[in-house]
Design a protein around this motif. Structure first.
Motif, PDB file in Angstrom:
ATOM      1  N   LYS A 337       0.837  -1.197   0.000  1.00 49.70           N
ATOM      2  CA  LYS A 337       0.000   0.000   0.000  1.00 49.70           C
ATOM      3  C   LYS A 337       0.872   1.247   0.000  1.00 49.70           C
ATOM      4  O   LYS A 337       1.744   1.422   0.853  1.00 49.70           O
ATOM      5  CB  LYS A 337      -0.914   0.006   1.222  1.00 49.70           C
ATOM      6  N   LEU A 338       0.645   2.113  -0.981  1.00 45.32           N
ATOM      7  CA  LEU A 338       1.424   3.340  -1.078  1.00 45.32           C
ATOM      8  C   LEU A 338       0.877   4.403  -0.128  1.00 45.32           C
ATOM      9  O   LEU A 338      -0.326   4.438   0.149  1.00 45.32           O
ATOM     10  CB  LEU A 338       1.387   3.873  -2.513  1.00 45.32           C
ATOM     11  N   PRO A 339       1.734   5.275   0.351  1.00 48.98           N
ATOM     12  CA  PRO A 339       1.264   6.359   1.221  1.00 48.98           C
ATOM     13  C   PRO A 339       0.394   7.342   0.448  1.00 48.98           C
ATOM     14  O   PRO A 339       0.498   7.461  -0.773  1.00 48.98           O
ATOM     15  CB  PRO A 339       2.562   7.015   1.696  1.00 48.98           C
ATOM     16  N   THR A 340      -0.455   8.041   1.161  1.00 46.04           N
ATOM     17  CA  THR A 340      -1.322   9.044   0.539  1.00 46.04           C
ATOM     18  C   THR A 340      -0.532  10.324   0.287  1.00 46.04           C
ATOM     19  O   THR A 340       0.591  10.494   0.785  1.00 46.04           O
ATOM     20  CB  THR A 340      -2.509   9.365   1.451  1.00 46.04           C
ATOM     21  N   VAL A 341      -1.137  11.237  -0.457  1.00 48.04           N
ATOM     22  CA  VAL A 341      -0.496  12.534  -0.721  1.00 48.04           C
ATOM     23  C   VAL A 341      -0.234  13.258   0.597  1.00 48.04           C
ATOM     24  O   VAL A 341       0.826  13.867   0.793  1.00 48.04           O
ATOM     25  CB  VAL A 341      -1.385  13.396  -1.641  1.00 48.04           C
ATOM     26  N   GLU A 342      -1.206  13.172   1.512  1.00 44.29           N
ATOM     27  CA  GLU A 342      -1.056  13.845   2.800  1.00 44.29           C
ATOM     28  C   GLU A 342       0.127  13.277   3.582  1.00 44.29           C
ATOM     29  O   GLU A 342       0.910  14.024   4.197  1.00 44.29           O
ATOM     30  CB  GLU A 342      -2.342  13.700   3.630  1.00 44.29           C
ATOM     31  N   GLU A 343       0.267  11.946   3.548  1.00 43.80           N
ATOM     32  CA  GLU A 343       1.375  11.309   4.260  1.00 43.80           C
ATOM     33  C   GLU A 343       2.720  11.696   3.645  1.00 43.80           C
ATOM     34  O   GLU A 343       3.713  11.891   4.357  1.00 43.80           O
ATOM     35  CB  GLU A 343       1.197   9.788   4.241  1.00 43.80           C
ATOM     36  N   ARG A 345       3.345  14.535   2.097  1.00 46.57           N
ATOM     37  CA  ARG A 345       3.606  15.937   2.464  1.00 46.57           C
ATOM     38  C   ARG A 345       4.092  16.057   3.908  1.00 46.57           C
ATOM     39  O   ARG A 345       4.979  16.866   4.216  1.00 46.57           O
ATOM     40  CB  ARG A 345       2.341  16.762   2.248  1.00 46.57           C
ATOM     41  N   ILE A 372       3.285  10.077  -6.657  1.00 47.99           N
ATOM     42  CA  ILE A 372       2.210  10.376  -5.705  1.00 47.99           C
ATOM     43  C   ILE A 372       1.923  11.870  -5.669  1.00 47.99           C
ATOM     44  O   ILE A 372       0.779  12.309  -5.592  1.00 47.99           O
ATOM     45  CB  ILE A 372       2.579   9.855  -4.298  1.00 47.99           C
TER      46      ILE A 372
END
Length: 380
Positions: A337-343, A345, A372
């Motif tokens: 699972k890839l990190p989200t944009v928020e993670e 940043r 991302i």
């Protein structure tokens, strides 16, 4: 005696100036049949098809140079700046890394013929492959089998048989023995069964490398192919068609039945993938990595299965099996699972904007971080 391409017929189509044409013909006449690959196992001469591909690619490259203002007096005038321009042009044209590498291989061959072995460099010497999306992967990331796309191969082939039984039986050969499309065209069923256990695949093979494939319980398919074989060549290509005509017809039939990437998302090559994946599973006792079953076999069984797959596929290196099977490591990365944009940043803020440090903290590559973020600035 090896077949030799009529190079004049190929070169004539490009309408080069007489001096350039004659110099190119002299080079091709002398060298077009020569093997350039350093990894080729077979000692057979290049097929006419390969010779034509090489000659046509070279002609097209020289024509592209001329169309863009580079008027070479002869091929001997080829310089580094010309190759550099061609690579830039091909990249801008959206051509894949594999396509460009093949073209550089042909240019490298003619450079060697002219005594300029260091003229043509690797693709990475001309462009940043990662930046331009030109990294060539030899490890499967997508399961190309028909099963993976929800297609019942047997039912689809029977459907195709109602349109053309010859196309259908060639598909059956591909599914049953993992032969390539061209090999299924040129296989002579009666001649190829040297004993009841093994099928000899000798015609149309890649690099002229012959091999044997276990027949197992599939003799009925060979018997069907034998009934449909023509009395002239012994293959399942009808006697009234040339190989080129048959190839066109074959793909027409497949397109009619949706067997295309744009149609059902499959190609006939997927039958070969399925055969080799099944062979791996029967040998290793667990599904191939591309199936994402989450099981790993005993390491020795894995290596044994890899060797069997490569042998059945007609390749010379064990790593070639990865193109059909993938690897467990690659599949684990793909499923991670890839990190989200928020993670991302937040990680960047913690790393004071240093993308390399942020990527390391997230356990992803710097390139994945860029993706991302949506392809923003690549400078730290």
């Amino acid at each position: 005696m090896a077949a030799i391409l009529n190079v004049r017929a190929v070169v004539k189509k490009y309408r080069f100036a007489p001096e350039f044409r004659d110099a190119l013909l002299a080079l091709l006449d002398t060298h077009v049949t020569q093997i350039h690959s350093t990894t080729r196992i077979s000692h057979k001469a290049l097929s006419v098809k390969t010779q034509e591909r090489r000659a046509s690619a070279l002609c097209k490259s020289f024509r592209e140079l001329r169309n863009h203002g580079y008027t070479l007096q002869t091929p001997w005038s080829l310089k580094h700046k010309h190759v550099e321009f061609l690579v830039t042009y091909w990249v801008a044209d959206g051509q894949s890394g594999g396509t460009i590498e093949n073209k550089l291989t042909y240019l490298r061959a003619i450079a060697q013929w002219m005594g300029k072995p260091k003229l043509v460099r690797t693709l990475a010497d001309y462009v940043d492959r990662r930046e331009h999306g030109l990294v060539r992967s030899y490890v499967a990331t997508e399961d190309k089998s028909w099963e993976a796309h929800g297609i019942d191969a047997a039912a689809k082939i029977e459907e195709i048989a109602r349109t053309c039984p010859y196309t259908a039986v060639q598909l059956k050969l591909q599914a049953a023995f993992g032969v390539r499309v061209e090999e299924s065209f040129m296989l002579r069923p009666v001649e190829a069964v040297r004993n009841p256990q093994m099928l000899a695949v000798v015609r149309g093979t890649k690099g002229g490398l012959p091999r044997e494939v276990p027949i197992e319980s599939k003799m009925a398919i060979l018997e069907e192919a034998a009934r449909l074989s023509n009395g002239v060549t012994g293959s399942t290509v009808p006697a009234d068609r040339t190989l080129k005509q048959w190839r066109d017809w074959y793909y027409y039939v497949l397109e009619k039945h949706g067997v295309t990437k744009a149609g059902l998302g499959i190609t006939s090559h997927g039958l070969r993938h399925a055969y080799l994946q099944s062979l791996y599973e029967r040998t290793a006792g667990t599904p191939a990595p591309i199936k994402r079953a989450g099981e790993r076999p005993d390491p020795q069984l894995h290596q044994q299965a890899m060797r069997r797959v490569v042998q059945a596929a007609g390749h010379s290196r064990v790593t070639k099996a990865n193109a059909y099977l993938s690897t467990f490591a690659r599949q684990e990365r793909l499923q991670k699972k890839l990190p989200t944009v928020e993670e991302v940043r937040e990680a960047l803020m913690s790393a004071d904007g240093n993308k390399s440090h942020a990527a390391a903290a997230l356990g992803i590559s710097r390139q994945a971080l860029y993706r991302i973020l949506g392809g923003g600035s690549r400078r730290d």
